[in-house]
Design a protein around this motif. Structure first.
Motif, mmCIF file in Angstrom:
data_model
loop_
_atom_site.group_PDB
_atom_site.id
_atom_site.type_symbol
_atom_site.label_atom_id
_atom_site.label_comp_id
_atom_site.label_asym_id
_atom_site.label_seq_id
_atom_site.Cartn_x
_atom_site.Cartn_y
_atom_site.Cartn_z
ATOM 1 N N LEU A 134 0.848 -1.188 0.000
ATOM 2 C CA LEU A 134 0.000 0.000 0.000
ATOM 3 C C LEU A 134 0.884 1.239 0.000
ATOM 4 C CD1 LEU A 134 -2.708 -0.868 2.697
ATOM 5 C CD2 LEU A 134 -3.035 -0.758 0.239
ATOM 6 N N ASN A 135 0.612 2.148 -0.923
ATOM 7 C CA ASN A 135 1.353 3.392 -1.002
ATOM 8 C C ASN A 135 0.393 4.438 -1.576
ATOM 9 O OD1 ASN A 135 2.944 5.570 -2.068
ATOM 10 N ND2 ASN A 135 4.751 4.248 -1.964
ATOM 11 N N GLU A 136 0.015 5.403 -0.761
ATOM 12 C CA GLU A 136 -0.996 6.392 -1.160
ATOM 13 C C GLU A 136 -0.550 7.234 -2.357
ATOM 14 O OE1 GLU A 136 -4.178 7.183 1.004
ATOM 15 O OE2 GLU A 136 -3.691 5.065 1.126
ATOM 16 N N GLU A 137 0.702 7.639 -2.383
ATOM 17 C CA GLU A 137 1.194 8.471 -3.491
ATOM 18 C C GLU A 137 1.164 7.690 -4.795
ATOM 19 O OE1 GLU A 137 5.347 10.373 -5.097
ATOM 20 O OE2 GLU A 137 5.059 10.283 -2.922
ATOM 21 N N ARG A 138 1.653 6.463 -4.748
ATOM 22 C CA ARG A 138 1.661 5.613 -5.943
ATOM 23 C C ARG A 138 0.228 5.357 -6.422
ATOM 24 N NH1 ARG A 138 4.694 0.727 -4.275
ATOM 25 N NH2 ARG A 138 2.653 -0.092 -3.728
ATOM 26 N N PHE A 139 -0.673 5.136 -5.461
ATOM 27 C CA PHE A 139 -2.084 4.921 -5.796
ATOM 28 C C PHE A 139 -2.663 6.155 -6.484
ATOM 29 C CE2 PHE A 139 -6.538 5.644 -4.696
ATOM 30 C CZ PHE A 139 -7.132 4.544 -5.299
ATOM 31 N N ALA A 140 -2.421 7.339 -5.922
ATOM 32 C CA ALA A 140 -2.983 8.578 -6.478
ATOM 33 C C ALA A 140 -2.476 8.806 -7.900
ATOM 34 C CB ALA A 140 -2.633 9.766 -5.587
ATOM 35 N N ARG A 141 -1.202 8.576 -8.125
ATOM 36 C CA ARG A 141 -0.634 8.756 -9.466
ATOM 37 C C ARG A 141 -1.261 7.771 -10.461
ATOM 38 N NH1 ARG A 141 4.235 11.740 -9.904
ATOM 39 N NH2 ARG A 141 5.023 12.463 -7.898
ATOM 40 N N SER A 142 -1.342 6.525 -10.066
ATOM 41 C CA SER A 142 -1.911 5.491 -10.925
ATOM 42 C C SER A 142 -3.391 5.741 -11.200
ATOM 43 C CB SER A 142 -1.721 4.124 -10.260
ATOM 44 O OG SER A 142 -2.412 3.130 -10.950
#
Length: 170
Positions: free
Chosen positions: A67-75
């Motif tokens: 889980l990684n919020e920044e990676r999720f938001a970018r994707s």
């Protein structure tokens, strides 16, 4: 957390996960596609894991980089823009719904190229203009603007794009 599950707290999920299998299942769930903490919490809640046990599992997932919020938001921003042709406003609203921080939302929106964004808006406007059977140009313009606004594009850009498209067609 949002309101899911609060209306029917006694409503049992179809199949509970045991504590032992929950970590493996959650790893698989997070590895399949980018997820945020909110989605992981929701999945755990659906499977009967709540409170401290759920938070501990989520901490493990963050530590293992599942889980990684920044990676999720970018994707999320890239995918919804390129595949669904959503505008920045709709993407922002959906990320806020998933309890993503403002900083991560900004980073996610930075993935969208401004030129590609405007080109997509123009393409969507042209497509909708051609598909709208309305004869009255004012009503047609109103319908196209409403459609583009519902897709999450900013009003000033929508006005400009529809003005360009309607000027070509008349």
């Amino acid at each position: 957390m949002s309101s899911w599950g609060k209306n029917n707290p006694d409503d049992a999920p179809k199949k509970y996960w045991s504590s032992d299998e929950a970590k493996g299942k959650l790893e698989t769930y997070c590895a399949y596609q980018e997820r945020c903490q909110w989605e992981a919490r929701r999945k755990l809640y659906e499977k009967g894991i709540k409170g401290d046990a759920a938070e501990e599992l989520i901490c493990d997932m963050i530590g293992a980089d599942f889980l990684n919020e920044e990676r999720f938001a970018r994707s999320f921003a890239r995918g919804k823009f390129r595949m669904r042709h959503w505008g920045r406003t709709r993407i922002t609203r959906e990320l806020k719904l998933r309890q993503i921080s403002a900083a991560c939302i900004r980073l996610g929106l930075s993935e969208i190229d401004p030129e590609e964004y405007y080109d997509t808006l123009l393409t969507q406007a042209e497509k909708k203009w051609e598909q709208t059977p309305e004869k009255d140009p004012f009503k047609k313009k109103y319908k196209v603007i409403g459609y583009l606004m519902s897709k999450g594009f900013e009003q000033d850009l929508v006005q400009e794009a529809v003005g360009t498209v309607s000027g070509q067609s008349q």
